[in-house]
Design an enzyme around this catalytic site. Sequence first.
Site, short mmCIF file in Angstrom:
data_model
loop_
_atom_site.label_atom_id
_atom_site.label_comp_id
_atom_site.label_asym_id
_atom_site.label_seq_id
_atom_site.Cartn_x
_atom_site.Cartn_y
_atom_site.Cartn_z
N LEU A 30 6.45 0.43 7.88
CA LEU A 30 6.80 0.83 9.48
C LEU A 30 5.29 0.42 10.00
O LEU A 30 5.16 0.69 11.34
CB LEU A 30 7.05 2.25 9.51
CG LEU A 30 8.49 2.60 9.52
CD1 LEU A 30 8.66 4.01 9.51
CD2 LEU A 30 9.31 1.61 10.06
N ARG A 31 4.45 -0.15 9.18
CA ARG A 31 2.74 -0.35 9.63
C ARG A 31 3.15 -1.45 10.95
O ARG A 31 2.40 -1.35 11.80
CB ARG A 31 2.12 -0.81 8.65
CG ARG A 31 0.82 -0.81 9.23
CD ARG A 31 -0.32 -1.13 8.24
NE ARG A 31 -0.72 -0.21 7.58
CZ ARG A 31 -0.58 -0.24 6.25
NH1 ARG A 31 0.31 -0.84 5.55
NH2 ARG A 31 -1.01 1.04 5.41
N ALA A 32 4.02 -2.44 10.77
CA ALA A 32 4.05 -3.46 11.69
C ALA A 32 4.66 -2.96 13.09
O ALA A 32 4.12 -3.27 14.09
CB ALA A 32 5.06 -4.56 11.08
#
Length: 681
Positions: free
Chosen positions: A275-277
Site C-alpha cells: 500500500l506504499r504506492a
Amino acid sequence: MSDVRYPFTAVVGMADLRLGLLLNAVSPAVGGVLVRGEKGTAKSTMVRALAGLLPSIATVDGCRFACDPVAADPQCPDGPHAAVAVADRPAHLVELPVGVSEDRIVGSLDLERALAEGVKAYEPGLLARAHRGVLYIDEVNLLQDHLVDLLLDAAAMGRSYVEREGVSVRHAARFLLVGTMNPEEGELRPQLLDRFGLTVEIAATRDAAERAEVVRRRLAYDADPEGFAARFAAEERTLAERIAAARKLLPEVELTDAALRQITAVCAAFEVDGLRADIVMARTAVALAAWAGRTGVLEEDVRKAAQLALPHRRRRNPFDAPGLDEEQLDRTLAEHAEQPEEGPEDDGPGPQGPDGDGPDGGPDGGPGGAPEPEGVPEGSAASEPDGAAAPPPGAGGPRPRESAPVASGEPYRTRLFRVDGTGKGAQGRRSPAETDAGHTIRARRPEGKLARLHLSATLQAAAPHQVARGRDSRSLVLHREDFREQVRRGRESNLVLFVVDASGSMAARQRMTAVKGAVLSLLMDAYQRRDKIGMITFRGAQAELALPPTSSVEVGAARLEQLPTGGRTPLAAGLLRAHEVLRVERMRDPDRRPLLVVVTDGRATGGRDALTQAHRSADLLAAQGLAAVVLDCESGPVRLGLARTLAARLGAPAVTLDELRAEGVASLVRHTRSSDPRKAA
C-alpha cells in the site's frame, strides 16, 4: 572550481525532474525522488541547485543536530535545550560518497570510552548533518544494499539510531532524499526501489536547438559563474517564494473521497505490491495541488502523481524496464471519475488536454511525461536480419555467414555456483567472505577503531589482570589492550564473467534458444546475488568484450538478445580475452573474486593448432587459481566430449544445460588450490 551553484532555473528542459524535486521540497513526506538517466544529463546539477531554493532554517545555536528552537528534539544527544540562542542558516546539502561506511552515515560511538569510562562519546554522521536539509546520494545503485536500507529507514522514520553493545544514541533525521543512478551500471532491488517516493526517467534531448542552448548556458556559467547566476537571480527568488507559499498552503489542501478512490483504483489496476504506492500517490497529489495554488485535488493531480509514483513499482523481474501504460491509466481514471449528476457521458480528454500546462506552470507533455520507449537501445537493430544488430560482430577477414539473433528461452532457477575459500569482497549472496554482516566466527584485536565489540572475548582478556589493576567488588577495570572485536562470516558478491561461443557451431536456432535461456537464467541468478557481470563473445576471427564488467543485468540481457551467430570458433581468442579482462579488473577491484562461466561445445576452428591453442589458453587461466564452470552445449547423437576436456584443463566442472537447472544433480563450483587443480568438486 567556483562555489557558485548553477541556478536551478537555468537548466534547460527536464520538466518531470524539475517537478519531482520541487514536489519533495514542498512536501518531504512524499518520500524522495529517484532520478534514473544516462550519464551527462544534468542529474547532479539540478539536485545541487535545488538546495539553494530551500528556505533557511532556525536552529539551536551550537547544536550539532540542527534542532528547531520551537520544537527541540527531546532525545537530542546535545540536549536538553532549555533557554537557547537561535541561529539562522541555509539548509544543508549533504552528498553521500559511494564508498561511505556505516559509521560515517549514522555516526560513530566510542565504545572504548563508553565501557571503560562510562562516557557516551558520540560523533554525529552525515544523517545528522542532513537533518532539515537535502541528502543527495549520487550513484545510489552502487551503494551496498544494507547501507541503502539504512538510509531509507531513516528517511521513512525521520530518526537515526546507533546501537552498539547495549549503548544507544538516537536523533532526529528528517531530510529531502534524492538519489541518482545510471541504469547501465546496475539496478536497485525492487524492495529498495519501492522505498523511493517518486521516480523520474531522463535522457538528453535530441533536439539540436535545445542541445545548443544547454551548451551555450554551460559555457557562459564556466566563464563567469557569478555573472551567470545573477542573470537568473530574480527567477530563483520567485521560485523560492513559490516553494514557501506551497508549503504554507499544504495543510489546507483537501483530498476528497472521489480523488482517493481514483488513487486506490489506479494502484489496484496496476497491481502494485503493498500500500506504499497508494500513500505516496495521495501525498504527491496533495503536493501537486498546493504547488498549483489550489486547496482541492483534481484528476490531473492524480494522473501526474501516478506518472511519477508508479513506473518503478511495476517491475516484476530485473529485465523489466520501468514504465506505465498511459492508456490503462486514462481508462482507470475515467472509470472511477466522479460522475456528474446529469447529462451525457463525456468522452473528451478531461480537464488537462495533451497540450495543456502542467501543475508546474510549464508544458506537462500530457501523458508524454512518461520516458522514451524502452527496450532495444537507440541505434540498435535487434529485430533486423543478417547481423544488423549492435554491437558490431567484430569479426576480421572475410565477412562470416551470420544468422539473425535468436530469442532467448524462458529463464529458470539455476544451481548455485560459488568460489571456494573465504573472500573479503563487497557484501552479496554468493561466496563465503568476511563481511560486516553475518554470524560471528571468532574474535581479534581491533586493527583500528573498535566497531563491533566481542564482549565475551573482551572479558576473558581482561579477567586475569583484575587483581593487579586493583579492581573493587563492583566494577571491572578495562584497558585498551583488552578489547576484542568480532570477525563475522557472511557472503560476498563476485564478478561473473561469461565467455559465450557465438560461432556457427552454435547457430542452430533451437539450440541457441536453449543456450541463451541458460545464460539469461545465470544472469538472473547474478542479479539476485548482487554480482557484477561481464560478457565476452567469440565468433569469426576474434573475441569481443560485448559487455564490460557492470552491475546492470538489464544491459547484459539486452546484449544477449542482440547476439548474432555464425562464422568460425576462435575459442583461444575468447579465453585470452577473458584473461586480459580479469587482469584489469583485478587491479581495479582486488577484493572482488571472479567466477568464469564458459558457454561452449568445446570446438575450436581457425587452423590446425586451434584446439591446442585453446587448451594452452585454458592452462593459463587455470594457473591463476581461477574458479570456473563450463556450460557444455554439445548436442546430437555423437558427442566428442570437447567441452569436458576444456573443463578439465580449467580445473572446473562441466555442466550440461539439463544439469544447470536447480532440480538437477548437485553442482557447486569449488576450486581447491591445495589439492589437484584439475579436480572439480
